[in-house]
Write a protein that holds these residues in place. Sequence first.
Motif, mmCIF file in Angstrom:
data_model
loop_
_atom_site.group_PDB
_atom_site.id
_atom_site.type_symbol
_atom_site.label_atom_id
_atom_site.label_comp_id
_atom_site.label_asym_id
_atom_site.label_seq_id
_atom_site.Cartn_x
_atom_site.Cartn_y
_atom_site.Cartn_z
ATOM 1 N N THR A 10 0.819 -1.203 0.000
ATOM 2 C CA THR A 10 0.000 0.000 0.000
ATOM 3 C C THR A 10 0.852 1.251 0.000
ATOM 4 N N GLY A 49 -4.259 9.944 -2.670
ATOM 5 C CA GLY A 49 -3.190 9.150 -3.277
ATOM 6 C C GLY A 49 -3.101 7.729 -2.762
ATOM 7 N N VAL A 94 -2.886 3.879 -3.244
ATOM 8 C CA VAL A 94 -2.483 2.918 -4.282
ATOM 9 C C VAL A 94 -2.280 1.570 -3.608
ATOM 10 N N HIS A 113 -0.911 -2.110 -4.548
ATOM 11 C CA HIS A 113 -0.214 -2.952 -5.516
ATOM 12 C C HIS A 113 -0.520 -4.404 -5.197
ATOM 13 N N PRO A 148 -1.106 -0.576 -11.096
ATOM 14 C CA PRO A 148 -1.434 -1.226 -9.817
ATOM 15 C C PRO A 148 -2.873 -1.737 -9.788
ATOM 16 N N VAL A 186 -6.207 2.149 -7.580
ATOM 17 C CA VAL A 186 -5.758 3.523 -7.374
ATOM 18 C C VAL A 186 -7.000 4.356 -7.063
ATOM 19 N N ASP A 208 -7.781 8.380 -6.172
ATOM 20 C CA ASP A 208 -7.192 9.712 -6.022
ATOM 21 C C ASP A 208 -7.543 10.344 -4.687
#
Length: 158
Positions: free
Chosen positions: A52, A70, A72, A74, A83, A86, A88
């Motif tokens: 993360t 932000g 994310v 993976h 990834p 995601v 935002d």
Amino acid sequence: MKRFFRWLMIALLLLLIAGGAWLFWAAKSGWIDRKALEIAIRETDKATGGRTEIKSLEIGFPDLTVHVTGFVLHGLEGPNQPPLLVVDDAIADVQFLSFFGRKADLRSIRLTAPRVHITATADGKTNIPSPPNRRPGRNFIDNLLAVAARKIEVAGGY
């Protein structure tokens, strides 16, 4: 005996004032946000088996809104692949049911521009990770769906 109780009450009052001052300092200095960010990354990694990244996490007081930018996640994708997830921007409205029992209720969550990238190979393997210490019968998707919110709002994304 009266004197003892008076001193005890004064000590408890001073302790309460000191605790309130520390809590005020911790909230205003960003210390709580930094600790919450560390915990969020660690627990998300542990729950998903992925890796993360979170750009920022802010907790709004006194209404207990959590603002994440932000985010994310993976999964098992390769280095040149996007990834798994995601987001935002995410804003969650949280209500603590038990502070000591670490139980909370997710009243609402708003996700801005979420993007999910699931890949599958010819042999059926995907980029969805699996937690290392998962319970039998529960996988990443089950854990994700177990998160219940009264209101979920999604703006943009694919």
